[in-house]
Design a protein around this motif. Structure first.
Motif, PDB file in Angstrom:
ATOM      1  N   LEU A 308       3.081 -58.396 -67.106  1.00  0.00           N
ATOM      2  CA  LEU A 308       2.711 -57.084 -66.951  1.00  0.00           C
ATOM      3  C   LEU A 308       3.189 -55.910 -67.967  1.00  0.00           C
ATOM      4  CD1 LEU A 308       2.599 -56.990 -63.169  1.00  0.00           C
ATOM      5  CD2 LEU A 308       0.629 -57.430 -64.657  1.00  0.00           C
ATOM      6  N   ASP A 309       2.672 -54.962 -68.403  1.00  0.00           N
ATOM      7  CA  ASP A 309       3.011 -53.927 -69.158  1.00  0.00           C
ATOM      8  C   ASP A 309       3.528 -52.737 -68.278  1.00  0.00           C
ATOM      9  OD1 ASP A 309       1.865 -54.605 -72.058  1.00  0.00           O
ATOM     10  OD2 ASP A 309       0.238 -54.841 -70.847  1.00  0.00           O
ATOM     11  N   TYR A 310       2.788 -52.654 -67.053  1.00  0.00           N
ATOM     12  CA  TYR A 310       3.283 -51.649 -66.028  1.00  0.00           C
ATOM     13  C   TYR A 310       3.390 -52.325 -64.699  1.00  0.00           C
ATOM     14  CZ  TYR A 310       2.431 -48.576 -69.884  1.00  0.00           C
ATOM     15  OH  TYR A 310       2.409 -47.774 -71.347  1.00  0.00           O
ATOM     16  N   TYR A 311       4.387 -52.102 -63.826  1.00  0.00           N
ATOM     17  CA  TYR A 311       4.446 -52.878 -62.485  1.00  0.00           C
ATOM     18  C   TYR A 311       5.267 -51.753 -61.466  1.00  0.00           C
ATOM     19  CZ  TYR A 311       8.602 -55.469 -64.014  1.00  0.00           C
ATOM     20  OH  TYR A 311      10.002 -55.525 -64.576  1.00  0.00           O
ATOM     21  N   ALA A 312       5.012 -52.164 -60.351  1.00  0.00           N
ATOM     22  CA  ALA A 312       5.730 -51.707 -59.295  1.00  0.00           C
ATOM     23  C   ALA A 312       6.550 -52.738 -58.451  1.00  0.00           C
ATOM     24  CB  ALA A 312       4.994 -50.823 -58.300  1.00  0.00           C
TER      25      ALA A 312
END
Length: 510
Positions: A308-312
């Motif tokens: 992933l490039d952006y994750y929580a």
């Protein structure tokens, strides 16, 4: 005496004709409302007729149960005029034919029989009128469409307008509004209101509201069948394309998940070579599309972090919101807090994060905007009800993923009874009965009471509840939302939590 009888019969015929004209006009507006709700699509309108046979052919019901009333747009006025002109023409032909009878009484009876037949044929007459008007409507719509398309092209060239197209089986409206808040302090944003996601809805916004002062245009793109995303993407010409999720919605139109995947991916196909494709990598169907994409690809999600490039991560969900650590592969991490309910809301937030950061926002700017983002109306809104009852309004729409997510949010509340009010899920095609049965079993794990709206349509949910040993005395089946509200008053107490899950489509009537 015979002459007197003939006069009486003639007067009766005239009275019957006047009453017929009144009924025809009143019922015309009923069918006009239904076909308008079905986007003037004869195939969808035929499906409605098939599913609502008694209401379609009853000559007397003049009001739909729809929450959206008839809007007398120019198109609606043109269709009504054509519809009534068809009847005027038929009446003229029949009167001329009746005059050919030498027996006066036969003429009267033939006229009455015609009026009765014509009264019951209104659905077919609406289909005919709509088909007659279709070429003219297409020409008018194409004029609006072409004008909007040219305006987008001009604004992109002259003022550097960036267009973001957002599509998906669900989540697209939430992502659109979350992104609007995410961007509105740093950029001048124009988005489409509510669920404006069709060619004509988008054309209207572009032609009437979008101007050179705007830097970003957020466009929600909707579709019911393959080819329709191509149509709206060709209109708005997106620089960034987002696919929020794919699942079994509108299955009576799409037939298969593969058709849905193909349709949503049209947005990515229509990006130019410098465009950016953003995907919800948590969704298994979207993941498959992301992995085959050769254009610039951004992935977001809440698991499988390495891809992933952006994750929580470290997501903590409570009855009043959520906290999580936001991670950007290139820019680091930051702790975030949101008012939004549920883990799937965090997932939708990540789409707006990806858009904002790809447009140059910093982690600190994103964190600040996340705190200010509000839930979208009828999508897991938390409302303080009467008498200290807590209401979760998730009534906009429902699908198997969203239904389960809403139940998970409901399960976070620790005090009071948990009550669900739902008509179940619709527009799932052949999967509908099975999926409603499954959510019945899920409801049994979370809720103390289930109020089911629609005796027939919620039968699969009832079976799922009973098969899970849910107390039959706590299943309340009602015919309408008003009845549901009345029953709620009998069982709720302060601190109880009521989830309103799904509202039926505008044209759906049991």
């Amino acid at each position: 005496m015979d002459k007197t009888k003939l006069i009486i019969e003639f007067v009766v015929y005239i009275v019957a004709y006047i009453a017929w004209r009144v009924l025809i006009t009143a019922k015309a507006k009923y069918h006009l409302n239904i076909i308008q709700l079905n986007e003037y699509d004869n195939d969808k309108y035929r499906d409605w007729i098939k599913n609502n046979f008694s209401k379609a052919y009853s000559p007397f019901n003049e009001k739909t149960d729809s929450k959206t009333p008839l809007v007398m747009t120019d198109r609606a006025k043109r269709l009504l005029a054509t519809y009534l002109n068809i009847y005027r023409g038929l009446v003229t032909v029949v009167i001329l034919a009746i005059l050919c009878f030498t027996n006066y009484r036969i003429s009267i009876y033939a006229g009455i029989i015609f009026l009765l037949i014509a009264l019951f044929m209104q659905p077919q007459m609406m289909i005919v009128a709509n088909a007659i008007n279709l070429p003219k409507e297409k020409k008018i719509n194409m004029g609006f469409y072409t004008s909007a398309q040219e305006k987008i092209r001009r604004l992109k060239a002259e003022s550097g307008l960036k267009v973001i197209g957002i599509t998906g089986s669900f989540g697209k409206t939430s992502v659109k509004f979350f992104t609007s808040t995410m961007l509105d302090e740093k950029f001048r944003v124009q988005n489409t209101p509510s669920s404006y996601n069709t060619p004509m809805g988008l054309s209207k916004v572009i032609n009437n509201e979008l101007d050179s002062s705007r830097e970003i245009f957020l466009a929600e793109l909707g579709a019911y069948k393959p080819g329709e995303i191509h149509e709206v993407a060709s209109l708005v010409q997106p620089d960034i394309g987002v696919i929020t999720a794919i699942g079994p919605t509108h299955m009576q139109m799409y037939k298969t998940i593969e058709n849905i995947m193909k349709t949503k991916y049209e947005l990515i196909e229509d990006l130019d070579e410098n465009g950016t494709a953003i995907f919800n990598y948590d969704n298994k169907y979207v993941r498959e599309l992301a992995d085959k994409t050769t254009k610039k690809t951004i992935r977001y999600g809440t698991k499988d972090f390495m891809k992933l490039d952006y994750y929580a991560k470290d997501i903590e969900v409570s009855e009043r919101g959520s906290t999580f650590t936001l991670v950007s592969k290139e820019k680091g991490s930051i702790e975030c807090t949101t008012k939004l309910l549920g883990e799937h809301s965090v997932q939708n937030l990540l789409a707006s994060v990806a858009i904002g950061m790809e447009l140059g926002m910093s982690l600190e700017e994103v964190k600040d905007r996340i705190e200010k983002i509000e839930s979208v109306e009828h999508r897991l809104n938390l409302i303080e009800g009467q008498g200290g009852v807590i209401v979760i309004d998730d009534a906009f729409n429902s699908n198997p993923v969203g239904f389960r997510a809403a139940l998970k949010v409901l399960s976070q509340f620790k005090d009071g009874k948990k009550i669900i009010v739902t008509p179940g899920m619709v527009e799932l095609g052949e999967m509908e009965e099975e999926e409603n049965y499954k959510v019945g079993k899920e409801i049994a794990k979370v809720c103390d009471y289930a109020i089911l709206v629609g005796i027939k349509r919620t039968e699969p949910i009832r079976r799922g509840l009973l098969d899970s040993k849910f107390d039959e005395g706590r299943i309340i089946s009602v015919r309408s939302l008003n009845d549901a509200t009345s029953e709620l008053g009998k069982i709720t107490a302060p601190r109880d939590v009521v989830l309103f899950e799904n509202d039926l489509p505008d044209s759906y009537e049991e």
